[in-house]
Design an enzyme around this catalytic site. Sequence first.
Site, PDB file in Angstrom:
ATOM      1  N   LYS A   1       0.873  -1.240   0.109  1.00 46.67           N
ATOM      2  CA  LYS A   1       0.126  -0.004   0.101  1.00 46.67           C
ATOM      3  C   LYS A   1       0.998   1.378  -0.029  1.00 46.67           C
ATOM      4  O   LYS A   1       1.934   1.095   0.542  1.00 46.67           O
ATOM      5  CB  LYS A   1      -0.950  -0.024   1.427  1.00 46.67           C
ATOM      6  CG  LYS A   1      -2.111   0.710   1.134  1.00 46.67           C
ATOM      7  CD  LYS A   1      -3.166   0.061   0.400  1.00 46.67           C
ATOM      8  CE  LYS A   1      -4.365   0.846   0.142  1.00 46.67           C
ATOM      9  NZ  LYS A   1      -5.511   0.418  -0.303  1.00 46.67           N
TER      10      LYS A   1
ATOM     11  N   ASP B   1      -7.176   4.448  -4.450  1.00 47.98           N
ATOM     12  CA  ASP B   1      -7.786   4.380  -3.280  1.00 47.98           C
ATOM     13  C   ASP B   1      -8.329   5.570  -2.758  1.00 47.98           C
ATOM     14  O   ASP B   1      -8.534   6.367  -3.714  1.00 47.98           O
ATOM     15  CB  ASP B   1      -6.507   3.717  -1.914  1.00 47.98           C
ATOM     16  CG  ASP B   1      -7.221   3.313  -0.853  1.00 47.98           C
ATOM     17  OD1 ASP B   1      -7.715   2.225  -0.818  1.00 47.98           O
ATOM     18  OD2 ASP B   1      -7.301   4.094   0.273  1.00 47.98           O
TER      19      ASP B   1
END
Length: 449
Positions: free
Chosen positions: A126, A166
């Site tokens: 991430k 995201d």
Amino acid sequence: MSYVDEVLEKVKAKNPDQPEFLQAVTEVLNSLRPVVDANEEQYRKLAILERITEPDRQIMFRVPWVDDKGQVQVNRGYRVQFNNAIGPYKGGIRLHPSVNLSIIKFLGFEQVFKNSLTTLPIGGGKGGSDFDPKGKSDNEIMKFCQSFMTELYKYIGADTDVPAGDIGTGAREIGFMFGQYKRIRDLYEGVLTGKGLTYGGSLARTEATGYGLLYLTQELMKCHGESMEGKLVAISGSGNVATYAAQKAQQMGAKVVTLSDSTGWIYDPEGIDVALLKEVKEVKRARLSEYAAARPSAEYHDKKDANDHGVWNIKVDIALPCATQNELNLDDAKALVANGVKAVCEGANMPTTLEATEYLQANGVWFVGGKAANAGGVATSALEMSQNSERLSWSFEEVDSKLQGIMVGIYHAIDDAAKKYGKEGDYVAGANIAGFEKVVNAMIAQGVV
Ligand code: NDP
Ligand code: 2IT
């Protein structure tokens, strides 16, 4: 002390200032107890839990860029490459002022198990930045994205690490980042997913997280003798996941009556007008208050009142938190249970606090965590990677039908794993166990790395 407790202590001692990361690790390790206890000697000797809770590497860097007034701005960029036992690191990039190392690590950790559940060959990672895209011009967004990629490009690649969207990162940002990567590396490869359709993006990726959430929710309902038809649904958030969750829920015959953003929430008893929502959020990039202003049936509530439970106070059959972490707390869970909610499925990552999760489960609510419920986004990202590798693109129907198959498969995988370890109906444990087993088998096979 059990091996799980021993490692939990170590992780807490090593990361005392990372509450979100500790929350994610606590949930996972506690629910893995049946598997870990059954293999305690081997896992302890191989330090499996110490290795799975420590990222392969954590990259942090300066992101300088020049705003429209000529002022130099400096943000902090992150990429946490958590685990690549089953495939290249894969996971989104979050652009939000709240971003810090704890948040990126929790998201990267969750991603390892989620990606494993998809059955596709992707590891977990991430990234993100504390950059706030709100109120920035297109030029400022481009400047930031180019500067961010000017450092990030060193660490990523189609077979190494493949970032995606995201919170705060959508098609526009991915386009700017892809352009800069291509320019610096002189390489046209599928280094990012969520790309535009004219340059390697996959049909149905935009819809995939929200649609996938509903495919899984529908299977959950079906397996409990219920259907989506006529069900009332509360959704939080009003971004990518919320929008396409609302659209698919209504296509399935349910009625979605709420949405929210960081400043307020709406109750629309007539059911959300998805076309209007897209116009307000995707075209105008405006606030949800503009939806309410254009829709006579919708009530708008400002988020200023501390006693306001927001969307979770509305009587619904199904609740789908699709905004951000820890947005559904114990009081919200109590309000939902008091109103007879049947199912809660997480579109966002870790939107439900640990206490709220336990309360919902203890009160018979069918609760499916984000690792399983929102895996459709990253699964379709992996399908985008496949299409890029074969230099072909598949039809919407082909991608969508693969997505449906994956989500139905995930529901049964987590249901079966829960049953296998005597935890029938505990889909949190089922998801963590099913995701963990594949990664651990690969780690053991690959030796001490
Ligand atoms: P978007 O940026 O498109 O939308 C985010 C939504 O959540 C907005 O409505 C935003 O409101 C709200 N929100 C964000 N942060 C906060 C906050 N701190 N407090 C209150 N509201 C907030 O993001 P996505 O829809 O892509 O992501 C939503 C969630 O889903 C995240 O948890 C993400 O990690 C997860 N997810 C996303 C996937 C994807 O494919 N995009 C895949 C799997 C999970 P506002 O506009 O006011 O900030
Ligand atoms: O949380 C997630 O799974 C995402 N933001 C999507 C990641 C991806 O690589 O598509």
